[in-house]
Design a protein around this motif. Sequence first.
Motif, short mmCIF file in Angstrom:
data_model
loop_
_atom_site.label_atom_id
_atom_site.label_comp_id
_atom_site.label_asym_id
_atom_site.label_seq_id
_atom_site.Cartn_x
_atom_site.Cartn_y
_atom_site.Cartn_z
N PHE A 22 -53.60 10.08 23.13
CA PHE A 22 -52.56 9.07 22.93
C PHE A 22 -52.01 8.61 24.28
N SER A 23 -51.63 9.55 25.13
CA SER A 23 -51.04 9.19 26.42
C SER A 23 -52.09 8.60 27.36
N ARG A 31 -52.58 -0.55 32.08
CA ARG A 31 -53.29 -1.14 33.22
C ARG A 31 -53.99 -2.42 32.82
N ASP A 32 -54.57 -2.43 31.63
CA ASP A 32 -55.24 -3.63 31.13
C ASP A 32 -54.25 -4.76 30.92
N ALA A 33 -52.99 -4.43 30.63
CA ALA A 33 -51.96 -5.44 30.42
C ALA A 33 -51.41 -5.99 31.73
N GLY A 34 -51.83 -5.42 32.86
CA GLY A 34 -51.41 -5.94 34.15
C GLY A 34 -50.42 -5.09 34.91
N LEU A 35 -50.03 -3.93 34.37
CA LEU A 35 -49.10 -3.07 35.07
C LEU A 35 -49.83 -2.28 36.15
N ASP A 36 -49.18 -2.06 37.28
CA ASP A 36 -49.78 -1.20 38.29
C ASP A 36 -49.44 0.26 37.96
N ILE A 37 -50.00 1.17 38.74
CA ILE A 37 -49.85 2.59 38.42
C ILE A 37 -48.38 3.01 38.47
N LEU A 38 -47.64 2.50 39.45
CA LEU A 38 -46.22 2.85 39.55
C LEU A 38 -45.46 2.37 38.32
N GLN A 39 -45.75 1.17 37.84
CA GLN A 39 -45.08 0.64 36.65
C GLN A 39 -45.45 1.43 35.40
N VAL A 40 -46.72 1.82 35.32
CA VAL A 40 -47.16 2.63 34.18
C VAL A 40 -46.37 3.94 34.13
N MET A 41 -46.28 4.60 35.28
CA MET A 41 -45.60 5.90 35.30
C MET A 41 -44.09 5.74 35.12
N ALA A 42 -43.53 4.67 35.66
CA ALA A 42 -42.09 4.44 35.47
C ALA A 42 -41.78 4.25 33.99
N MET A 43 -42.65 3.52 33.29
CA MET A 43 -42.43 3.30 31.86
C MET A 43 -42.55 4.60 31.09
N SER A 44 -43.55 5.41 31.43
CA SER A 44 -43.75 6.68 30.72
C SER A 44 -42.60 7.64 30.98
N ILE A 46 -39.44 6.91 32.09
CA ILE A 46 -38.13 6.43 31.64
C ILE A 46 -38.04 6.38 30.13
N VAL A 47 -39.09 5.87 29.49
CA VAL A 47 -39.05 5.67 28.03
C VAL A 47 -39.46 6.93 27.29
N ILE A 48 -40.53 7.55 27.73
CA ILE A 48 -41.12 8.75 27.12
C ILE A 48 -41.10 8.67 25.59
N ALA A 49 -41.67 7.59 25.07
CA ALA A 49 -41.79 7.38 23.63
C ALA A 49 -42.98 6.46 23.39
N GLY A 50 -44.08 7.06 22.98
CA GLY A 50 -45.33 6.31 22.89
C GLY A 50 -45.28 5.10 21.99
N ALA A 51 -44.69 5.25 20.80
CA ALA A 51 -44.69 4.14 19.85
C ALA A 51 -43.97 2.92 20.41
N SER A 52 -42.81 3.11 21.02
CA SER A 52 -42.07 1.97 21.56
C SER A 52 -42.76 1.42 22.80
N GLN A 53 -43.41 2.27 23.59
CA GLN A 53 -44.14 1.79 24.76
C GLN A 53 -45.29 0.88 24.34
N PHE A 54 -46.05 1.30 23.34
CA PHE A 54 -47.14 0.47 22.85
C PHE A 54 -46.62 -0.82 22.23
N SER A 148 -50.94 10.07 31.00
CA SER A 148 -50.65 8.65 31.26
C SER A 148 -51.13 8.27 32.65
N PHE A 149 -50.89 9.15 33.61
CA PHE A 149 -51.34 8.90 34.99
C PHE A 149 -52.87 8.88 35.05
N ALA A 150 -53.51 9.82 34.35
CA ALA A 150 -54.97 9.87 34.34
C ALA A 150 -55.55 8.61 33.72
#
Length: 238
Positions: A22-23, A31-44, A46-54, A148-150
């Motif tokens: 899932f993560s 990444r496919d949506a255009g976020l860079d690695i820092l943005q991906v990790m910041a979202m994970s 800060i939010v730490i909620a998969g359903a709302s992130q997706f 998420s980082f991987a």
Amino acid sequence: MSSPFRAGFRVCLPFVLIVVPFSTLFGVVARDAGLDILQVMAMSVIVIAGASQFTALSLLQDGAPVFVALLAALAVNLRMAMYSAALVPHLGGAPLGMRALAAYFMVDQSFAVAVRRYENSPRMTGSEKLRYYFGCITAICPLWYACSFAGALMGQAILASLSLDFAVPVCFIALLAPLLRSAPHLVAALVSGLATVALAGLPWNLGLPLAALMAMMAGAQSERFLTRRAARRAACPA
């Protein structure tokens, strides 16, 4: 339980089979949506909620305004407020710092496993409950960050044919099924499923928060009906 922390960790270990794909999938999709690695990790982090992130990612990819994506993600995460209310009788006496940490790390798996153990073990002390809860999240949250980082690093190296999104419904079925213990629970689950399908055509996934609202109303009305019926029977015994 000789060690509530170890017990919570052990009970949540099976969810590793869900959290890892899932993560990882979130990292790939972000990444496919255009976020860079820092943005991906910041979202994970800060939010730490998969359903709302997706949900937020899906809306942004569809061109929805940012405020709509934020509102939809907030609506999906409103379940956390209900989780918090359910945990107050068990963890409400903990120090403020511990409660804040528990609130930040609250995920579906840790809540579902912990609250079920609390209900089945009424003799647990507040300290034991807190240690059990942190054992649960230790088995899940670090993996969410790492995978998420991987996924963000691997990106398109993960083939779409692997269908890692299987983890989403499997995870929520495993969490939901043991908690359906009463008629109001079943009514809420049925209404949410039917409403989600019926409202699937609405733009920006607005059917999801509407279905959640309808399910909560249906469950609350069912509980009120059963309470009134029980009161009438008690007042007029056969």
